[in-house]
Write an enzyme that holds these catalytic residues in place. Structure first.
Site, PDB file in Angstrom:
ATOM      1  N   SER A 198     -62.706  67.115  77.778  1.00 48.07           N
ATOM      2  CA  SER A 198     -62.032  66.639  76.585  1.00 48.07           C
ATOM      3  C   SER A 198     -61.789  67.787  75.607  1.00 48.07           C
ATOM      4  O   SER A 198     -61.117  68.742  75.952  1.00 48.07           O
ATOM      5  CB  SER A 198     -62.822  65.487  75.970  1.00 48.07           C
ATOM      6  OG  SER A 198     -61.989  64.671  75.196  1.00 48.07           O
ATOM      7  N   ASP A 304     -56.771  57.577  82.317  1.00 41.07           N
ATOM      8  CA  ASP A 304     -57.301  58.037  81.036  1.00 41.07           C
ATOM      9  C   ASP A 304     -56.317  57.658  79.934  1.00 41.07           C
ATOM     10  O   ASP A 304     -55.211  58.199  79.859  1.00 41.07           O
ATOM     11  CB  ASP A 304     -57.499  59.552  81.083  1.00 41.07           C
ATOM     12  CG  ASP A 304     -58.292  60.094  79.898  1.00 41.07           C
ATOM     13  OD1 ASP A 304     -58.371  59.401  78.864  1.00 41.07           O
ATOM     14  OD2 ASP A 304     -58.832  61.206  80.019  1.00 41.07           O
ATOM     15  N   HIS A 335     -61.512  58.136  80.990  1.00 44.42           N
ATOM     16  CA  HIS A 335     -61.966  59.404  80.402  1.00 44.42           C
ATOM     17  C   HIS A 335     -63.407  59.680  80.843  1.00 44.42           C
ATOM     18  O   HIS A 335     -64.350  59.545  80.064  1.00 44.42           O
ATOM     19  CB  HIS A 335     -61.856  59.285  78.878  1.00 44.42           C
ATOM     20  CG  HIS A 335     -61.827  60.577  78.135  1.00 44.42           C
ATOM     21  ND1 HIS A 335     -60.839  61.514  78.308  1.00 44.42           N
ATOM     22  CD2 HIS A 335     -62.673  61.092  77.202  1.00 44.42           C
ATOM     23  CE1 HIS A 335     -61.057  62.534  77.495  1.00 44.42           C
ATOM     24  NE2 HIS A 335     -62.171  62.305  76.830  1.00 44.42           N
TER      25      HIS A 335
END
Length: 649
Positions: A198, A304, A335
């Site tokens: 991320s 995601d 995610h």
């Protein structure tokens, strides 16, 4: 295997030379043959733990001295005593104190002398005994670092780049946050690999895009490639929030007291209009893909809905254009880190990747298939190249059907119109559940049942010609696999996994830092359809992303929507469908004007899809009959839920 460019051939020769040296310098005494795998021959308990503060050369917090970022280091003691140098694995993150890393939200902990005791995740536990150093960097404005968080901008990227420069002898570091003794990184050969999920992986992308020397590889997991595309989809706001709010969420108390001016700049430079301002251009790493020297191992969940796979697709394509060595994993999850959906294979693959890229071992990973793709929960396939070399852009055209709003999709251009009215209470799951039924909020177009499977690999584009009734309107285009399947439940709060109670261990442990983590399993859902790619846009930005304009009611506009990258097989017996609609609830915000009605000109509407085998494969798959569709509701995963706009676990 990727095409061999001049740069990759030169890289191969360098790796071969380094392999010969590492056979001497980084293997246990008595080893004779050139190694293919680093072994856990060094003591993790006796590893050197230290902290340095690296000078970034910036003064973002305006305190009259240049900012220093904290880098916590865990490295094996034995090579240092013997005068041997080691490579570095680095994770630069804003989350080490505020939010934690990984499925168990681990944070850094320190002893009374300020040395790191627990480093989140398994990287130090596993790789330090194998002859690597691990460096955990606090981004500027977070945890023990000076400066201000600027959400992917100059300060964020300089935070990590400065550490890479220091590891290669080009920057200054000190033993304390203020004052202190200068310290050199004489224990490393400077060969650095960055990894992270991320925001952390985003920083790896951004640092690689500077072309910094010494950064040999990056492993971005579910990472952003352009911050504009994190907050907007071609002018359409992706639910509420902005970079100023995000900076406030992660910054330290000390930064919060000194960084109001930075937050004002973030807020002023990112209006919710959807216009692409200079602030967003600074945070676009795709445009600088030509500067990337590092190899790139990309990992992303195809479902995601936080960091959406548009980031993956545009970054991958830009890197390919410039001949960057690449590898990719694509899962069915949202995610989620691969450590939590394919743990054993992930650790083994990552180990071999770093051995090859940082130690120079000829272990064959560069000659293996480029892509690993999760086709069904826990069922993986490989692809020699990605997208496959047989992939061809194929143009499909929507056409009206026997019932309004339930049309067909095929190779022949069509005329006519379809009309829908934006209903912001509904989402893509509502549209797909009623694909076989005329409903006022969407227009759906379906193929006949396929006689052969169709594989879509890469990024799709949908061109829409629409006439609005209002001065503003948003568009959504989604691709649907219509047919029964069992998939990972990406709409669940854990986004496709479930956390179990048993633990498995990955590396060595100490009393303060365990290498044992909770196991996970796949959380699945039985469905009648799967939405597998999406794209959104604000019709007012049809001419330019730099500036949206009011629409003229009754005037037709043409706009092309970029859909998220994917790799999906629509199997024989299923139908491929395209839905065009307005607001996708909780995934984009509604337009300012309430309830616009849009009329699609089908002659100016089409879908450009990346099909393996191209138009010929599609034609072969359409050779069967098309039984009538029953107008019944279909079941899928729950509607996408509104989550805090935070690129983290």
């Amino acid at each position: 295997m990727p095409k061999r460019t001049r740069s990759t051939l030169r890289r191969t020769l360098v790796i071969a030379a380094v392999a010969a040296l590492t056979a001497v310098f980084l293997t246990p005494a008595g080893a004779q043959a050139t190694p293919r795998e680093s072994r856990p021959v060094y003591s993790y308990a006796d590893a050197i733990r230290e902290s340095v503060w690296v000078d970034t050369g910036l003064d973002e917090d305006r305190d009259g001295r240049t900012d220093r970022v904290a880098a916590d280091i865990v490295r094996p003691a034995e090579p240092a005593r013997q005068g041997r140098k080691v490579p570095v694995i680095m994770d630069a993150s804003p989350y080490y104190s505020c939010c934690g890393r990984g499925n168990e939200s681990q944070r850094k902990t320190y002893d009374a002398r300020g040395r790191v005791v627990q480093m989140p995740l398994f990287y130090d536990n596993y790789f330090v005994p194998r002859g690597y150093a691990f460096v955990g960097v606090d981004l500027a404005g977070t945890n023990r670092s000076d400066g201000c968080v600027d959400v992917g901008g100059r300060s964020d990227i300089r935070s990590a780049k400065a550490v890479v420069d220091w590891l290669n002898g080009r920057a200054r570091a000190y033993t304390s946050r203020t004052g202190g003794t200068p310290v050199r990184a004489g224990w490393t050969n400077g060969r650095t690999g960055m990894i992270g999920k991320s925001w952390d992986g985003t920083i790896a992308n951004g640092v690689a895009a500077t072309g910094v020397k010494g950064l040999r590889t990056i492993v971005p997991i579910s990472a952003i490639s352009s911050w504009y595309d994190y907050y907007f989809a071609q002018g359409a706001p992706l639910y509420d929030g902005g970079p100023a709010e995000l900076a406030g969420y992660v910054e330290s108390d000390g930064a919060r007291a000194h960084c109001a001016a930075v937050q004002r700049r973030l807020a002023d430079g990112s209006p919710r209009s959807g216009d692409r301002t200079p602030l967003w251009n600074e945070r676009d790493y795709v445009k600088d893909a030509g500067k990337v020297r590092a190899s790139v191992f990309l990992v992303h969940g195809m479902q995601d809905l936080n960091v959406r796979t548009k980031h993956l697709g545009q970054w991958w394509d830009a890197l390919a254009k410039h001949g960057v060595e690449r590898k990719i994993w694509l899962s069915q999850t949202g995610h989620v880190d691969p450590f939590d959906y394919r743990r054993g294979a992930w650790v083994d693959t990552l180990h071999r990747w770093f051995d090859h890229e940082l130690l120079g071992y000829d272990n064959g990973i560069d000659r293996e298939p480029t892509a690993d793709i999760e086709r069904h929960p826990d069922q993986w396939v490989t692809s020699a190249a990605w997208p496959p070399r047989t992939t061809r852009t194929t143009v499909l055209h929507p056409a009206s059907g026997a019932r309004a709003g339930v049309g067909t999709l095929g190779l022949r251009p069509a005329a006519g119109t379809e009309t829908f009215t934006d209903d912001p209470r509904l989402s893509e799951t509502d549209w797909a559940a009623h694909l076989t039924t005329p409903t006022p909020e969407k227009a759906g177009f379906l193929t006949a049942p396929l006689t052969r499977g169709l594989r879509l690999s890469g990024s799709s584009r949908v061109t829409v010609t629409a006439t609005p009734t209002t001065t503003s309107a948003h568009l959504s285009a989604v691709l649907v696999d219509l047919g029964p399947d069992t998939i990972r439940d990406y709409a669940d709060s854990a986004e496709g996994i479930t956390t179990l109670t048993d633990r498995t261990c990955w590396g060595a442990s100490t009393a303060g830092d365990s290498a044992c983590f909770k196991e996970t399993g796949a959380r699945t859902a039985a469905v009648d359809y799967t939405v597998f790619s999406r794209g959104w846009a604000d019709l007012g930005h049809h001419a330019s992303l730099d500036k949206g304009v009011p629409l003229t009611p009754g005037k037709p506009y043409t706009m092309t929507l970029d859909l998220a990258a994917t790799d999906h097989v629509v199997p024989a017996g299923h139908r491929l469908a395209l839905i065009v609609a307005g607001t996708d609830r909780d995934l984009i915000d509604p337009p300012p004007a309430a309830g616009p009605t849009l009329t699609l000109d089908l002659s100016g509407t089409s879908a450009r899809l990346p099909l393996a085998g191209g138009a010929a494969a599609f034609a072969r798959a359409m050779s069967g009959s098309a039984p009538a569709l029953a107008p019944a509701p279909l079941s899928g995963v729950r509607a996408p839920h509104a989550v805090r706009h935070l690129p983290a676990a």
